[in-house]
Design a protein around this motif. Structure first.
Motif, PDB file in Angstrom:
ATOM      1  N   ASN A  37      28.552  30.863  14.417  1.00 31.90           N
ATOM      2  CA  ASN A  37      28.342  29.769  15.356  1.00 31.90           C
ATOM      3  C   ASN A  37      27.827  28.527  14.641  1.00 31.90           C
ATOM      4  O   ASN A  37      28.263  27.406  14.908  1.00 31.90           O
ATOM      5  N   ASP A  38      26.920  28.730  13.705  1.00 28.14           N
ATOM      6  CA  ASP A  38      26.351  27.607  12.958  1.00 28.14           C
ATOM      7  C   ASP A  38      27.398  26.956  12.052  1.00 28.14           C
ATOM      8  O   ASP A  38      27.503  25.725  11.990  1.00 28.14           O
ATOM      9  N   GLU A  47      30.208  24.897  13.948  1.00 26.57           N
ATOM     10  CA  GLU A  47      29.807  23.723  14.725  1.00 26.57           C
ATOM     11  C   GLU A  47      30.370  22.445  14.111  1.00 26.57           C
ATOM     12  O   GLU A  47      30.262  22.217  12.910  1.00 26.57           O
ATOM     13  N   ARG A  82      33.184  27.684  21.985  1.00 26.66           N
ATOM     14  CA  ARG A  82      31.938  27.023  22.403  1.00 26.66           C
ATOM     15  C   ARG A  82      31.819  25.626  21.818  1.00 26.66           C
ATOM     16  O   ARG A  82      31.261  24.723  22.453  1.00 26.66           O
ATOM     17  N   HIS A  83      32.340  25.440  20.605  1.00 23.07           N
ATOM     18  CA  HIS A  83      32.200  24.148  19.923  1.00 23.07           C
ATOM     19  C   HIS A  83      33.405  23.231  20.112  1.00 23.07           C
ATOM     20  O   HIS A  83      33.467  22.161  19.491  1.00 23.07           O
TER      21      HIS A  83
END
Length: 282
Positions: free
Chosen positions: A62-63, A66, A103-104
């Motif tokens: 996730n990081d 992004e 999500r991003h």
């Protein structure tokens, strides 16, 4: 593509295929973030940064994803193994990449799928990109899972993906490779077309060079503009002279998946292949 992308993420960057993709990808974006579970492989190219991360760790993925415009997802355990060993990197890892990308607001994931998603089809069947899944191993099953995952995220969330069913991107040193060969130059062209094509939706394309003996049909993926240039036939005389007579009843010889089709579930498929590690050194 009208202009450079802002950020591309490359998973599996420390792998053999990743080593050939890193530099070309820097030309397509302002920032390339290369990532792998391994330590940084050598020096970085201009515009490239490196993050050591585990595909099975959602927070890490996730990081790193992004801010990305696209993800080129080549990371995986690249062989047959017991299901439990593949579950984290090859199944959960794919979910983590797609969920983080969704999500991003990532536009597209370009995925390193494999012929092993359809590896149990007989070699004398000229298969296209719309045949039903027919995996030859747990490794191939993970490719089927990720192709279906990608289709679901496209249809439910609008996240595009192109699934490159790579046949054998390695030196031509066996008879099977006369049909399955994908050169590194053609791999780079394929990934570039998958990134630069304006609209893809969900798509499947075979990763194979312009071989006289290519056993797959990319007609339905022609909109991607992939036009391979290399041909394994230049190696045919030497390779066939060194090969023993083949058994047409042996799945190792008769199925698209080659040695993966003949191996027991959970046992290495690469052990029956003479793959040379000719990773690019920068």
């Amino acid at each position: 593509m009208a202009s450079k992308l802002k950020k591309i993420v490359l998973t599996g960057a420390a792998g053999r295929l990743g080593s050939y993709l890193r530099e070309p990808l820097t030309a397509l974006c302002d920032e390339l973030v290369s990532t792998d579970i391994k330590e940084q492989p050598g020096k970085l190219y201009a515009g490239e940064s490196y993050v050591q991360a585990d595909l099975a760790d959602f927070n890490a993925m996730n990081d790193v994803i992004e801010g990305a415009d696209m993800v080129v997802h080549m990371g995986a355990y690249v062989d047959e193994a017991p299901f439990e060993e593949l579950l984290g990197p090859n199944f959960v890892g794919s979910y983590n990449v797609w969920e983080a990308a969704s999500r991003h607001g990532v536009r597209r994931v370009v995925y390193g799928s494999s012929i092993h998603a359809v590896g149990m089809y007989p070699k004398n069947e000229f298969i296209n990109t719309e045949v039903a899944h027919r995996p030859d191993t747990f490794y191939g099953l993970a490719k089927c899972f990720t192709e279906d995952l990608g289709r679901m995220y496209w249809e439910k969330r609008g996240l595009e993906s192109v699934h490159m069913r790579i046949l054998s991107c390695a030196q031509v040193n066996n008879a099977r490779a006369l049909g399955s060969y994908l050169s590194y130059d053609d791999l780079i062209q394929l990934v570039t077309r998958c990134i630069e094509t304006p609209v893809t939706g969900w798509a499947v394309i075979y990763g194979v060079s312009n071989n006289d003996r290519a056993p797959v049909d990319n007609t339905k993926a022609s909109f991607l503009g992939y036009r391979p240039k290399d041909n394994a036939e230049i190696y045919a005389q030497e390779v066939l002279a060194a090969e023993p007579e083949m058994d047409p009843h042996d799945p190792n010889h008769m199925c698209h998946g080659g040695p993966f089709a003949g191996v027991e579930l959970g046992k290495s498929g690469l052990a029956g292949m003479n793959v040379v590690d000719d990773s690019k050194e920068n």
